[in-house]
Design a protein around this motif. Structure first.
Motif, PDB file in Angstrom:
ATOM      1  N   ALA A 177     -47.665 -47.133 -37.120  1.00 54.26           N
ATOM      2  CA  ALA A 177     -46.449 -46.307 -37.105  1.00 54.26           C
ATOM      3  C   ALA A 177     -46.539 -45.201 -36.066  1.00 54.26           C
ATOM      4  CB  ALA A 177     -46.204 -45.714 -38.487  1.00 54.26           C
ATOM      5  N   ASN A 188     -34.561 -45.555 -34.264  1.00 60.40           N
ATOM      6  CA  ASN A 188     -34.976 -45.641 -35.665  1.00 60.40           C
ATOM      7  C   ASN A 188     -36.251 -46.451 -35.797  1.00 60.40           C
ATOM      8  OD1 ASN A 188     -33.001 -44.126 -37.016  1.00 60.40           O
ATOM      9  ND2 ASN A 188     -31.531 -45.808 -36.789  1.00 60.40           N
ATOM     10  N   GLY A 189     -37.163 -45.959 -36.616  1.00 59.02           N
ATOM     11  CA  GLY A 189     -38.419 -46.667 -36.833  1.00 59.02           C
ATOM     12  C   GLY A 189     -39.482 -46.355 -35.792  1.00 59.02           C
ATOM     13  N   ALA A 190     -39.192 -45.420 -34.869  1.00 60.77           N
ATOM     14  CA  ALA A 190     -40.130 -45.112 -33.776  1.00 60.77           C
ATOM     15  C   ALA A 190     -41.373 -44.383 -34.259  1.00 60.77           C
ATOM     16  CB  ALA A 190     -39.421 -44.285 -32.697  1.00 60.77           C
ATOM     17  N   THR A 200     -42.890 -39.994 -39.505  1.00 64.55           N
ATOM     18  CA  THR A 200     -44.327 -40.128 -39.794  1.00 64.55           C
ATOM     19  C   THR A 200     -45.117 -39.029 -39.088  1.00 64.55           C
ATOM     20  OG1 THR A 200     -44.037 -42.510 -40.073  1.00 64.55           O
ATOM     21  CG2 THR A 200     -46.291 -41.732 -39.740  1.00 64.55           C
ATOM     22  N   TYR A 229     -49.144 -36.935 -45.042  1.00 66.17           N
ATOM     23  CA  TYR A 229     -49.908 -38.162 -44.800  1.00 66.17           C
ATOM     24  C   TYR A 229     -51.245 -37.789 -44.173  1.00 66.17           C
ATOM     25  CZ  TYR A 229     -45.684 -41.160 -45.146  1.00 66.17           C
ATOM     26  OH  TYR A 229     -44.569 -41.824 -45.548  1.00 66.17           O
TER      27      TYR A 229
HETATM   28  N1  LIG Z   1     -44.935 -44.776 -46.367  1.00 64.82           N
HETATM   29  C1  LIG Z   1     -44.775 -45.832 -45.547  1.00 64.82           C
HETATM   30  N2  LIG Z   1     -45.281 -47.044 -45.864  1.00 64.82           N
HETATM   31  C2  LIG Z   1     -45.143 -48.104 -45.041  1.00 64.82           C
HETATM   32  N3  LIG Z   1     -44.493 -48.059 -43.865  1.00 64.82           N
HETATM   33  C3  LIG Z   1     -43.948 -46.887 -43.494  1.00 64.82           C
HETATM   34  C4  LIG Z   1     -44.040 -45.712 -44.312  1.00 64.82           C
HETATM   35  N4  LIG Z   1     -43.427 -44.688 -43.680  1.00 64.82           N
HETATM   36  C5  LIG Z   1     -42.943 -45.201 -42.529  1.00 64.82           C
HETATM   37  N5  LIG Z   1     -43.250 -46.522 -42.411  1.00 64.82           N
HETATM   38  C6  LIG Z   1     -42.922 -47.392 -41.279  1.00 64.82           C
HETATM   39  O1  LIG Z   1     -43.398 -46.749 -40.118  1.00 64.82           O
HETATM   40  C7  LIG Z   1     -42.476 -46.927 -39.035  1.00 64.82           C
HETATM   41  C8  LIG Z   1     -42.026 -45.577 -38.535  1.00 64.82           C
HETATM   42  O2  LIG Z   1     -41.206 -44.994 -39.524  1.00 64.82           O
HETATM   43  P1  LIG Z   1     -40.598 -43.542 -39.385  1.00 64.82           P
HETATM   44  O3  LIG Z   1     -41.673 -42.584 -39.046  1.00 64.82           O
HETATM   45  O4  LIG Z   1     -39.836 -43.261 -40.629  1.00 64.82           O
HETATM   46  O5  LIG Z   1     -39.595 -43.721 -38.152  1.00 64.82           O
HETATM   47  P2  LIG Z   1     -38.429 -42.774 -37.624  1.00 64.82           P
HETATM   48  O6  LIG Z   1     -38.468 -41.494 -38.391  1.00 64.82           O
HETATM   49  O7  LIG Z   1     -38.690 -42.614 -36.164  1.00 64.82           O
HETATM   50  O8  LIG Z   1     -37.145 -43.523 -37.858  1.00 64.82           O
HETATM   51  C9  LIG Z   1     -41.350 -47.788 -39.567  1.00 64.82           C
HETATM   52  O9  LIG Z   1     -41.613 -49.132 -39.216  1.00 64.82           O
HETATM   53  C10 LIG Z   1     -41.431 -47.575 -41.060  1.00 64.82           C
HETATM   54  O10 LIG Z   1     -40.935 -48.689 -41.759  1.00 64.82           O
END
Ligand SMILES: Nc1ncnc2c1ncn2[C@@H]1O[C@H](COP(=O)(O)OP(=O)(O)O)[C@@H](O)[C@H]1O
Ligand SMILES: [Mg+2]
Length: 259
Positions: free
Chosen positions: A19, A39-41, A45, A54
């Motif tokens: 991630a 989205n998903g970048a 996280t 985390y």
């Molecule tokens: N707690 C988690 N468990 C598993 N996968 C996660 C979790 N949090 C985020 N992800 C994955 O990590 C990637 C980045 O997510 P995220 O940080 O939410 O992206 P953004 O905020 O840029 O949209 C995504 O593919 C998401 O599905």
């Protein structure tokens, strides 16, 4: 400019998914940094890692020259790094004032509160918290509804309240995760002005957004993530024209890159 926050080789894996991948990031005191990307970048996280929600898979986080990589969220908040709180965090049956006071009690207890209690007594501390909370509420434009239940506020004001709670922790760095999502254009404009005002108070801001257009006018510098990797960093004008950034956006979303 002095460094307020630095991370080196920061990584977070969820199973096989990377991630956040080997991220180097330096935030200077006093800037508004945009952390953008589709989205998903990995933007949220990164915030979860910086604030201790985390544990990183690898890498190191330094805040004000101290290693905070393994600290708990409340310890990091006490050092002055906090984030806005999302809707699902608000106490809907409590007032705007009560919610903001939560910010003091949640994070300041072990540090500032204890100090105050030793020296000045609980009642005076309560009065000071209240005064400070009212000042923050005013700053965030929520004075007219300070005694309103959070649950009765329109969406835009609930988001502003989430920022107020974070401000109550007396941060030197505040992280805002998509603070204008779901807002109408007027509310968005107001929030953008407030973010500038926060910086003018001497608080450094990192702003997560997936719409590039929104952050162009307010951020000093932008960092772009895609699939957990930093793909670009620089002045908004440079980022807007960066082919790699445009490709990342056009590949996944419409309208975001065409500012
Ligand atoms: N707690 C988690 N468990 C598993 N996968 C996660 C979790 N949090 C985020 N992800 C994955 O990590 C990637 C980045 O997510 P995220 O940080 O939410 O992206 P953004 O905020 O840029 O949209 C995504 O593919 C998401 O599905
Ligand atoms: Mg996110």
């Amino acid at each position: 400019m002095s460094r307020l926050l630095e991370c080196n080789g920061l990584s977070k894996n969820f199973g096989k998914l990377q991630a956040v991948a080997n991220l180097d990031l330096t935030i200077a005191k006093g800037e508004i940094r945009g952390l953008i990307g589709p989205n998903g970048a990995g933007k949220t996280t990164v915030f979860n890692l910086l604030t201790g929600y985390y544990r990183p898979t690898g890498g190191k986080i330094t805040f004000k020259g101290e290693d905070t990589t393994m600290l708990e969220p409340y310890q990091i908040a006490q050092k002055g790094l906090t984030r806005s709180f999302q809707q699902n965090f608000l106490f809907m049956q409590s007032t705007v004032l009560e919610n903001t006071l939560t910010g003091f009690h949640m994070f300041c207890r072990a540090g500032a509160v204890k100090e105050f209690l030793h020296t000045r007594g609980a009642r005076e501390f309560d009065r000071e918290c209240r005064e400070k909370a009212l000042e923050i509420i005013d700053f965030m434009g929520l004075s007219p509804m300070k005694n309103e239940l959070a649950g009765n506020l329109p969406h835009g004001h609930q988001r502003a309240l989430g920022v107020s709670i974070a401000m109550a922790c007396n941060p030197s760095l505040i992280l805002l995760d998509e603070p204008v999502t779901g807002m109408n254009p007027t509310e968005t404009e107001e929030m953008m002005t407030r973010i500038k005002n926060i910086r003018d108070r001497g608080i450094t801001v990192v702003l997560v957004e997936h719409s590039m257009q929104l952050v162009m006018n307010i951020c000093d510098r932008l960092t772009v993530l895609d699939y957990g990797q930093k793909i670009a960093e620089g002045l908004p004008e440079e980022i807007r024209r960066n082919p790699r950034v445009i490709e990342a956006y056009l590949g996944k979303e419409e309208n975001s890159a065409a500012a």
